[in-house]
Design a protein around this motif. Structure first.
Motif, short mmCIF file in Angstrom:
data_model
loop_
_atom_site.label_atom_id
_atom_site.label_comp_id
_atom_site.label_asym_id
_atom_site.label_seq_id
_atom_site.Cartn_x
_atom_site.Cartn_y
_atom_site.Cartn_z
N GLN A 79 -24.56 -34.25 -29.49
CA GLN A 79 -25.19 -33.13 -28.79
C GLN A 79 -24.55 -31.79 -29.10
N GLU A 80 -23.54 -31.78 -29.95
CA GLU A 80 -22.84 -30.53 -30.25
C GLU A 80 -23.71 -29.60 -31.08
N VAL A 81 -23.64 -28.32 -30.79
CA VAL A 81 -24.35 -27.29 -31.52
C VAL A 81 -23.44 -26.80 -32.63
N SER A 82 -23.96 -26.67 -33.85
CA SER A 82 -23.12 -26.14 -34.93
C SER A 82 -22.91 -24.65 -34.71
N GLY A 83 -21.72 -24.17 -35.09
CA GLY A 83 -21.43 -22.75 -34.92
C GLY A 83 -19.95 -22.47 -35.04
#
Length: 116
Positions: A79-83
């Motif tokens: 569920q992690e958002v890339s950034g």
């Protein structure tokens, strides 16, 4: 959260229009504060950045200087958002106080952010 970031730009625009957007992006656990910026572009720890922040319904663009302190790559699963996590430079501490003043009503929230 509305973000358009391209590697090589001198100025990175970041629009945090709602309190939930701000809550998701703010990094209070980083010394001096910071912001998470969702992006699939490549950055490295230590890269110096200039951010032009639109904060909630404020009419002004707030200039922030900082450096990349971590990268969540596009290839990350779950569920992690890339950034990138950007730590505020010491000369950007006014924005830290502004953000925290807006988030006073959000303290104690159990909702997950983009980083935790």
């Amino acid at each position: 959260m509305s973000t358009t970031i391209r590697k090589g730009q001198n100025i990175l625009p970041l629009d945090l229009k709602t309190l939930p957007d701000l809550y998701d992006a703010y990094l209070p656990f980083i010394k001096g504060g910071g912001l998470f910026i969702a992006t699939t572009d490549s950055y490295e720890a230590g890269d110096q950045l200039f951010i032009r922040l639109s904060l909630l319904d404020g009419p002004d663009k707030i200039p922030i200087t900082g450096k990349v302190v971590w990268v969540t790559p596009d290839s990350c699963r779950g569920q992690e958002v890339s950034g990138i996590g950007v730590q505020f430079d010491p000369d950007s501490q006014d924005i830290k106080r502004q953000i925290e003043a807006h988030l006073v009503t959000s303290t104690g929230s159990q909702r997950l952010t983009h980083t935790m």
